[in-house]
Design an enzyme around this catalytic site. Sequence first.
Site, mmCIF file in Angstrom:
data_model
loop_
_atom_site.group_PDB
_atom_site.id
_atom_site.type_symbol
_atom_site.label_atom_id
_atom_site.label_comp_id
_atom_site.label_asym_id
_atom_site.label_seq_id
_atom_site.Cartn_x
_atom_site.Cartn_y
_atom_site.Cartn_z
ATOM 1 N N ARG A 10 0.834 -1.195 0.000
ATOM 2 C CA ARG A 10 0.000 0.000 0.000
ATOM 3 C C ARG A 10 0.869 1.245 0.000
ATOM 4 N NH1 ARG A 10 -2.116 -0.838 6.232
ATOM 5 N NH2 ARG A 10 -0.298 0.013 7.283
ATOM 6 N N ARG B 77 0.645 5.068 1.565
ATOM 7 C CA ARG B 77 -0.108 5.761 2.627
ATOM 8 C C ARG B 77 0.405 7.182 2.786
ATOM 9 N NH1 ARG B 77 -1.238 3.233 8.554
ATOM 10 N NH2 ARG B 77 -2.839 2.263 7.276
ATOM 11 N N LYS C 50 3.274 -5.210 4.164
ATOM 12 C CA LYS C 50 2.981 -6.042 5.331
ATOM 13 C C LYS C 50 3.117 -7.499 4.910
ATOM 14 C CE LYS C 50 -0.432 -4.762 7.982
ATOM 15 N NZ LYS C 50 -1.799 -4.390 8.436
ATOM 16 N N TYR D 286 -9.790 7.125 6.823
ATOM 17 C CA TYR D 286 -10.392 7.200 8.151
ATOM 18 C C TYR D 286 -9.681 8.284 8.948
ATOM 19 C CZ TYR D 286 -6.419 4.007 8.737
ATOM 20 O OH TYR D 286 -5.179 3.428 8.674
ATOM 21 N N ARG E 73 -8.076 8.973 12.569
ATOM 22 C CA ARG E 73 -7.534 8.156 13.664
ATOM 23 C C ARG E 73 -7.263 8.997 14.899
ATOM 24 N NH1 ARG E 73 -3.103 3.577 12.799
ATOM 25 N NH2 ARG E 73 -5.086 2.540 12.319
ATOM 26 N N GLU F 240 -8.494 -0.638 17.858
ATOM 27 C CA GLU F 240 -7.413 -1.620 17.881
ATOM 28 C C GLU F 240 -6.632 -1.453 19.169
ATOM 29 O OE1 GLU F 240 -3.758 -3.269 15.040
ATOM 30 O OE2 GLU F 240 -4.981 -1.551 14.425
ATOM 31 N N LYS G 125 -9.263 -3.853 6.862
ATOM 32 C CA LYS G 125 -9.911 -2.846 6.021
ATOM 33 C C LYS G 125 -9.752 -3.201 4.545
ATOM 34 C CE LYS G 125 -8.886 0.842 9.401
ATOM 35 N NZ LYS G 125 -7.944 0.117 10.275
#
Length: 784
Positions: free
Chosen positions: A300, A302, A317, A395, A397, A462, A494
Amino acid sequence: MKFGAVIKDALYQDWQASYIDYGGLKRFIKDRQAKKQWDDADEAEFIKALESELEKVAKFQETKIAELTEKIDNYEDEVKNLIALSGESKRRESSSGNDNGEGPSAEHGDDPEGAEATDDSMSDTSDDEFEDRFVDLEEDLANVIADVHDLGHFSHLNYTGFIKIVKKHDKRTGFTLKGQFMRDFLEKRPFYKESFDAIIVQLSRLYNLVRTRGNPVQGDASAGGNQSAFVRQTTKYWVHPDNYVQLKLVILKHLPILVFDSDKAFAQDDAAITSVYFDNADLDLYMGRLEKTEGAEAIRLRWYGGMGVKLIFVERKTHREDWTGEKSVKARFPIAEHLVNDYIAGRHTMDETFEQLRKKGKKSDKEVDSMIKLAREVQAAIKHKKLGPVVRTFYNRTAFQLPGDARVRISFDTQLSLVREDNWDGRQRSGNNWRRTDIGIDWPFSQLPDEDKELFPYGVLEVKLQTQMGQEPPEWVRELVSSHLVEAVPKFSKFIHGCATLLPNRVDLIPFWLPQMETDIRKPATQKAQIQRPITSGSGTNSGTPSDVRSADLAQYTEPVSDDEDDEGNRHFATTSDEAGWADVDPQAAAEAKAFRDAQAKLQLVESRYTLDRDRGLNERSSSGHAASSGEGAAAGGRAGGEQGNNGSGISLTPGRVEYVSSFRAQQGKKIAIPVRVEPKVFYANERTTLAWIEFSVVVSAIGIGILSFSDPHDDIALAASSIFTTVALLSILYTAGMYTWRVRMIRNRQAVNYHDYFGPTALCGFILLGVIVNFALRIKQGL
């Protein structure tokens, strides 16, 4: 319970006049209809009254937010002054102590001990006064926290009231007002969209200063011991929007909100996190992450903040199975936004950029080598697996953590949105760019068509714990995760959710939580994780308030039904194990209430028995569309009914019985992914079983050959027996090879099937017994 009764019990008495006049609006409708048919004039007057109530509620909330902000600012000034005075007092005390240590004070003549006693007495009194003031401030801030909680509850309760009264109006008058009210009134005065984040961040910083007496705790990164002795645990939870504010306030009383620049005023952009996940047309990365394949990757890009941010992080990841002894890892490196497209296309490498960091001494040799290796591997994966942008997640956070302390880390993501980034169906979304540019962080992305976005209905909490071996997590954390505020959903992702919901035509395997999305996760409030006003506070009232346990319990119950409104299958029964203590009522009264609900539940069960029997028949497990879930999957689903009372939504209809579902029903044509752990010993077990079967087959074959070898050449019975045993041995070897191949394929594909062999051993024993019986029968017949 009717909403009119709920709002009376749940409202904060000091603000009673500022709530929606739900009863008055309801009487307006009834009185007008009792006199004549509802007409345009009545409609106009009702809209005017509704608009007036909306303005009253919105203006009160704005005023209270301004008051709370000003109050927090004043407290902040006072706390900073108090901390400065306290520090100055300690410095004077230290200086005075040094002077007294050098010799007697001229002011006290020959009595130095008396001088020291006098100074110490003054110092002690000063310290006590400072401590008393800090205690008072802590109590005052606890009241401010309760005010913020009550204001959040005020917002939710009034929004529910407006929706219900408009719904009642539409049902009874025949006029349709809901759409117009939402569009022309609520959107212009969107009081219900207030997140209170700015106040909560400021309050967290201030509360932490008071709690630590101006000496904020700097956590120990090693958290108290050898890293190898730690147990790390990460669990994810869903949080209903009704509980957002209360959850944040509960956590900030124990952990401060993590901010990187404490001097900068809070801005909503600071909380925004956006990621673009890459995958190919076959969704190979999605399948790997869903099935938890060893070495499965997620790639990804980000960024933090708005679309104008120039620094992008490329992250990978990698999932590691427990049996490997390795931990799943997340690695990343930064890249300038204008270089991303060239990097993805393979026209630009990061080697030179990272070498500059090495030369400047900003990174160690090990760190630079690691980043260069990662950048090359990600670039190679994008090329060879033909990866491209697929899903964007957005989102806001809120992170809670002691700076530098990894023992308890909590993140809370709200306004989670999943957006399509691919160009697969002929529509140009991201085009030749690495991300689409027609949206930013303007949630809820109203410019996008519904098929391009998925607005997740819950917040995602989380909790990351790092405790020493055998040590329990903090008590407040255990209370939080076992409270009514959260619903555990282990392994929620997600990225996986975005692919499963936005690309249904390309996805056959779905995560276990997807069929439970329609289940209401709200639960009756308990005494755990409550916001309460200090008992000694003089600012609170003795009347029920939303901050008090009883009122909170009523307010947090499943959405009540107003008179003349159907429950639409949304009302469910549930109780706690200690209802008398929970509701603070007499045990006999609690028992009578429970008996009444039991009787009501039995009536509902009788009425719905036919439907339940039919659903049970449909819910049988099949390989084409259904799968049984166990372990983590069962624990993660919504709450399901007991032995007799399971309705379509998965909520128990039997009071006092709350069980977790053990099977999920997927949509037609879909399968549910069940987390299956595959360790090397599973393959070895399959091989050992196969070798044992082959060994037994050789023994049976040897018996047949022995009978044939040591019998008379003209003995037809011996020939028949030898043929039977040899045939059984050959069939056993073929069956063993088939079972071995099937099991290997199922294990590699991580199929949750039953590997136990019921047929093979029984059939083998049966054939051998048949051969023995035939042999004895022929011998006996020959003897006769």
